[in-house]
Design a protein around this motif. Structure first.
Motif, PDB file in Angstrom:
ATOM      1  N   VAL A 250       7.218  -0.321 -10.891  1.00 28.86           N
ATOM      2  CA  VAL A 250       8.310  -0.219 -11.868  1.00 28.86           C
ATOM      3  C   VAL A 250       8.692  -1.632 -12.281  1.00 28.86           C
ATOM      4  O   VAL A 250       8.858  -2.499 -11.424  1.00 28.86           O
ATOM      5  CB  VAL A 250       9.543   0.476 -11.238  1.00 28.86           C
ATOM      6  CG1 VAL A 250      10.673   0.570 -12.261  1.00 28.86           C
ATOM      7  CG2 VAL A 250       9.177   1.854 -10.711  1.00 28.86           C
ATOM      8  N   TRP A 251       8.790  -1.867 -13.581  1.00 31.94           N
ATOM      9  CA  TRP A 251       9.191  -3.196 -14.036  1.00 31.94           C
ATOM     10  C   TRP A 251      10.557  -3.063 -14.682  1.00 31.94           C
ATOM     11  O   TRP A 251      10.737  -2.263 -15.598  1.00 31.94           O
ATOM     12  CB  TRP A 251       8.183  -3.754 -15.036  1.00 31.94           C
ATOM     13  CG  TRP A 251       8.427  -5.200 -15.350  1.00 31.94           C
ATOM     14  CD1 TRP A 251       9.520  -5.728 -15.950  1.00 31.94           C
ATOM     15  CD2 TRP A 251       7.552  -6.296 -15.067  1.00 31.94           C
ATOM     16  NE1 TRP A 251       9.397  -7.094 -16.053  1.00 31.94           N
ATOM     17  CE2 TRP A 251       8.206  -7.469 -15.525  1.00 31.94           C
ATOM     18  CE3 TRP A 251       6.294  -6.405 -14.471  1.00 31.94           C
ATOM     19  CZ2 TRP A 251       7.622  -8.728 -15.402  1.00 31.94           C
ATOM     20  CZ3 TRP A 251       5.724  -7.661 -14.360  1.00 31.94           C
ATOM     21  CH2 TRP A 251       6.383  -8.818 -14.815  1.00 31.94           C
TER      22      TRP A 251
ATOM     23  N   ARG B 203       0.827  -1.207   0.000  1.00 31.52           N
ATOM     24  CA  ARG B 203       0.000   0.000   0.000  1.00 31.52           C
ATOM     25  C   ARG B 203       0.859   1.254   0.000  1.00 31.52           C
ATOM     26  O   ARG B 203       1.658   1.458   0.890  1.00 31.52           O
ATOM     27  CB  ARG B 203      -0.881   0.033   1.247  1.00 31.52           C
ATOM     28  CG  ARG B 203      -2.295  -0.393   0.985  1.00 31.52           C
ATOM     29  CD  ARG B 203      -3.072  -0.404   2.279  1.00 31.52           C
ATOM     30  NE  ARG B 203      -3.756  -1.671   2.463  1.00 31.52           N
ATOM     31  CZ  ARG B 203      -4.884  -1.999   1.847  1.00 31.52           C
ATOM     32  NH1 ARG B 203      -5.468  -1.132   1.060  1.00 31.52           N
ATOM     33  NH2 ARG B 203      -5.427  -3.163   2.032  1.00 31.52           N
ATOM     34  N   GLY B 204       0.669   2.081  -1.017  1.00 34.94           N
ATOM     35  CA  GLY B 204       1.394   3.345  -1.071  1.00 34.94           C
ATOM     36  C   GLY B 204       2.884   3.180  -1.310  1.00 34.94           C
ATOM     37  O   GLY B 204       3.638   4.126  -1.166  1.00 34.94           O
ATOM     38  N   ALA B 205       3.316   1.972  -1.683  1.00 34.52           N
ATOM     39  CA  ALA B 205       4.755   1.730  -1.841  1.00 34.52           C
ATOM     40  C   ALA B 205       5.177   1.889  -3.297  1.00 34.52           C
ATOM     41  O   ALA B 205       4.349   1.921  -4.200  1.00 34.52           O
ATOM     42  CB  ALA B 205       5.089   0.320  -1.362  1.00 34.52           C
ATOM     43  N   VAL B 206       6.472   1.999  -3.490  1.00 37.93           N
ATOM     44  CA  VAL B 206       7.034   1.911  -4.833  1.00 37.93           C
ATOM     45  C   VAL B 206       7.461   0.453  -5.002  1.00 37.93           C
ATOM     46  O   VAL B 206       8.307  -0.032  -4.256  1.00 37.93           O
ATOM     47  CB  VAL B 206       8.252   2.842  -5.003  1.00 37.93           C
ATOM     48  CG1 VAL B 206       8.866   2.660  -6.382  1.00 37.93           C
ATOM     49  CG2 VAL B 206       7.852   4.286  -4.777  1.00 37.93           C
ATOM     50  N   VAL B 207       6.824  -0.261  -5.918  1.00 37.14           N
ATOM     51  CA  VAL B 207       7.114  -1.689  -6.087  1.00 37.14           C
ATOM     52  C   VAL B 207       7.929  -1.888  -7.358  1.00 37.14           C
ATOM     53  O   VAL B 207       7.555  -1.403  -8.423  1.00 37.14           O
ATOM     54  CB  VAL B 207       5.815  -2.517  -6.163  1.00 37.14           C
ATOM     55  CG1 VAL B 207       6.136  -3.994  -6.308  1.00 37.14           C
ATOM     56  CG2 VAL B 207       4.966  -2.275  -4.935  1.00 37.14           C
ATOM     57  N   VAL B 208       9.065  -2.567  -7.204  1.00 33.42           N
ATOM     58  CA  VAL B 208       9.913  -2.852  -8.350  1.00 33.42           C
ATOM     59  C   VAL B 208       9.863  -4.348  -8.625  1.00 33.42           C
ATOM     60  O   VAL B 208      10.106  -5.147  -7.717  1.00 33.42           O
ATOM     61  CB  VAL B 208      11.385  -2.451  -8.082  1.00 33.42           C
ATOM     62  CG1 VAL B 208      12.260  -2.821  -9.277  1.00 33.42           C
ATOM     63  CG2 VAL B 208      11.485  -0.968  -7.780  1.00 33.42           C
TER      64      VAL B 208
END
Lengths: 298, 372
Positions: free
Chosen positions: B318-319, B284-289
């Motif tokens: 982000v991928w 939640r609300g995170a930057v996910v890579v």
């Protein structure tokens, strides 16, 4: 009964049972050791398995008030520990001025008297003896707060610079809960007894529903518990906890239902499943086939 | 307590520790204290005394049960594991004080400085051992902190909202005369960063560099960084990567990952991540890579579904796909095609320069260029 009189985990389980909480051997042992060793109990488990409820029942069973500290991001010491009652301090100052008090140092001393100190949950718990302190959802607070809490839970003393050290006459029984959104620091866990709370077995769940909602027919409690157990085996976003089983049963009792059929289940499904995707999955393709399967069988 | 009992129990704790459990001396002491209050002869009591004190995580419980069964039935569990393809070698780090170096190290530094530019754009899959070590050293120096968000907490500030507590305290100091108003404003905090690194076979040339990147991020972002490896199983590596030393962290991480170079079932892994951690709040609300080539062996539809779910929870997704840098690359694999609509940034992460770019994306610079 006071906490010193609890002789064994089984005895404690019996005591909790009389106050409406059915716990298994592991949880009873955990609570018993928390009382005996004076260590906080660190509880983790799926949402709705009864972590918060346990703390409430412990309070009732031990005849101790429950003091709850709900954690959230940004929680700091003045909200958890104590704060000065500034308006009252100002009033006191004005009153002293009007009365013509000239002894400045005495006046200053009076301003930081205990009666102007607002006790927040942690200080309340230390000053109330005995008490049960529930530190709820610790993972939501930030890690600075965790370090601070560790200090309080290690010594059970709080130092107010203007007043001195306040020591708990006897440490409160502490229950810490976490939903694992964040790894809680190992140093804090080390201070605690760790228990992972599972969903109850079918029989226990029926017993819990019957205990909490005596108006529910035995048959209905069994049907709800079986459906909940099956839902937990199904692949859902949020499998129901005991809390949801109880909500569902309560809704059904309120509707005067004594026997759960797919039609009734379909219209009350929102009490137990809180995601649209989950409801669709359980209802199945044509709308009710899945529910019939969920409720059917022995 | 009986001396034999203590010896038995300490031996048991040692077994738990050898199997990777959190049985440090303080916990062992707690276990013995717990047994003082229980019945030492009752196996249930012994089981719970140990479990409540020696475990710290739901992942510890199954291991504890295995150790308990094995130890008290007279067998010893054997830890056995395949060696993973991670470069675990001591890399010389420049001493801050410049001690113990002399001529030789200065020469080395000069050589490195000229080599860095060449190395920056080289694909990490095509590096020799020495170059690899050099790149690893440079990755460790990356600053991969996350973009910031407003916190609920306040900090004193020259302007902003009135700070009643500090104003009144100031007033009290002046004998009740309100002459100076104090202000406060919201603090900012870095967002949480979650990295999911694919360690399946097709990603193995890049897994080492990407995990090192994760370690650099964990060091820059402190406790707000979570790292998982995905392949055929989801493994939480956050604790392992908490070592300060990159090589110690990599060794711990590689020992923890059970499915090196296996297949990819990214959809299922992602689902497990969201079910167990993400939905509860980690994403939640995170930057996910997500660092993966998207070679999905499983159901691409499931991957798309889970990516949509992730995108709803996360602040930004982000991928990083190392194969993106290859000339003529098109995201045609079913997995990649299913995932792309739910990605905010699509980048490569195949070289040092690309990892620097990834760090910038995590920090919130140059957002949302996936569909540009």
């Amino acid at each position: 009964m006071t906490m010193d009189q609890v002789g064994s985990p089984a005895e404690l389980a019996g005591l909790l049972d009389r106050h409406g909480y059915l716990c298994d051997e592991g949880l009873a042992t955990a609570c018993f050791l928390a009382l005996r060793m004076g260590r906080p109990l660190f509880l983790e488990g799926e949402a709705g398995v009864g972590k918060t409820e346990l703390a409430k029942t412990l309070g009732r069973a031990l005849g101790a008030p429950l003091i709850r500290l709900q954690c959230y991001e940004g929680l700091d010491a003045s909200q958890a520990l104590y704060d000065w009652d500034f308006p009252r301090q100002l009033l006191h100052l004005r009153a002293a001025e009007a009365a013509g008090v000239s002894d400045v140092s005495r006046l200053e001393g009076e301003l930081y008297d205990r009666r102007f100190l607002l006790a927040r949950p942690l200080l309340q718990a230390l000053e109330t003896s005995p008490s049960v302190l529930l530190v709820d959802e610790l993972d939501r607070a930030d890690d600075e707060f965790e370090a601070f809490l560790l200090e309080v839970l290690s010594d059970f003393t709080i130092t107010v610079p203007e007043l001195g050290t306040i020591r708990a006459e006897r440490p409160p029984v502490v229950v810490v809960t976490s939903n694992r959104t964040r790894e809680v620091h190992d140093a804090l866990k080390r201070r605690c007894l760790y228990h992972w709370l599972e969903h109850p077995s079918y029989d226990r769940e029926v017993a819990i529903i019957r205990r909490r909602l005596p108006d529910a027919a035995e048959r209905l409690a069994g049907q709800v518990a079986r459906a909940a157990q099956r839902m937990r085996e199904t692949d859902l976003l949020k499998p129901p906890g005991v809390a949801e089983s109880l909500d569902w049963t309560e809704a059904l009792v309120a509707l005067g239902v004594r026997d759960l059929d797919p039609g009734t289940a379909a219209v009350t499904l929102g009490a137990v499943l809180k995601y649209r995707e989950d409801q669709q999955r359980v209802l199945g393709g044509d709308g009710a086939a899945g529910l019939a399967a969920l409720l059917g069988g022995g | 307590m009986d001396r034999d009992v203590i010896e038995t129990m300490v031996g048991f704790a040692r077994t738990v520790r050898a199997a990777g459990g959190a049985a440090d001396p303080e916990r062992v002491q707690a276990m013995l204290t717990a047994l003082d209050h229980l019945d030492v002869l009752d196996p249930h009591d012994v089981y719970w005394a140990g479990r409540l004190t020696l475990c710290a995580d739901p992942d510890d419980l199954a291991r504890y049960d295995r150790c308990f069964a094995a130890y008290f039935s007279g067998e010893t569990p054997r830890p056995g594991r395949r060696r993973p393809p991670v470069v675990v070698r001591r890399i010389p780090m420049a001493e801050p004080g410049g001690r113990g170096g002399g001529e030789e190290s200065r020469e080395l530094e000069a050589a490195t400085a000229s080599g860095v530019e060449v190395l920056r754009d080289r694909d990490v899959a095509r590096l020799g051992a020495a170059e690899r070590a050099e790149v690893a050293r440079l990755i460790a120096l990356l600053d991969a902190g996350a973009e910031r968000r407003r916190s609920r907490r306040f900090a004193p500030a020259p302007t902003g909202r009135l700070d009643p507590a500090r104003t009144v305290r100031e007033t009290l100091r002046r004998g009740g005369e309100t002459s100076l108003l104090r202000h406060r404003s919201h603090r900012t905090r870095p967002r949480r960063v979650v990295l999911v690194v694919d360690v399946s076979g097709s990603m193995s040339p890049y897994a080492d560099a990407l995990l090192r990147f994760a370690h650099a991020a964990a060091r820059s972002g402190g406790r707000d960084v979570e790292v998982f490896s995905a392949g055929t199983r989801l493994t939480r590596l956050t604790r392992e990567l908490r070592h300060r030393d990159p090589d110690a962290a990599m060794a711990a991480a590689s020992a923890a990952i059970p499915d090196w170079s296996g297949g990819t079932r990214l959809g299922e892994e992602l689902k497990e991540f969201l079910d167990r951690f993400g939905q509860r709040g980690l994403a939640r609300g995170a930057v996910v890579v997500i660092a993966s080539d998207g070679w999905e062996r499983g159901d691409a539809g499931l991957l798309g579904e889970q990516m949509a779910r992730l995108h709803r929870l996360a602040h930004r997704v982000v991928w990083a796909n190392p194969h993106k840098a290859r000339p003529g690359y098109e995201p045609l694999t079913a997995g990649m095609a299913a995932a792309l609509p739910h990605v905010d940034d699509f980048t490569s992460g195949h070289s040092l320069a690309a990892l620097e770019e990834l760090a910038r994306l995590v920090a919130g610079a140059g957002k949302g260029r996936a569909h540009a």
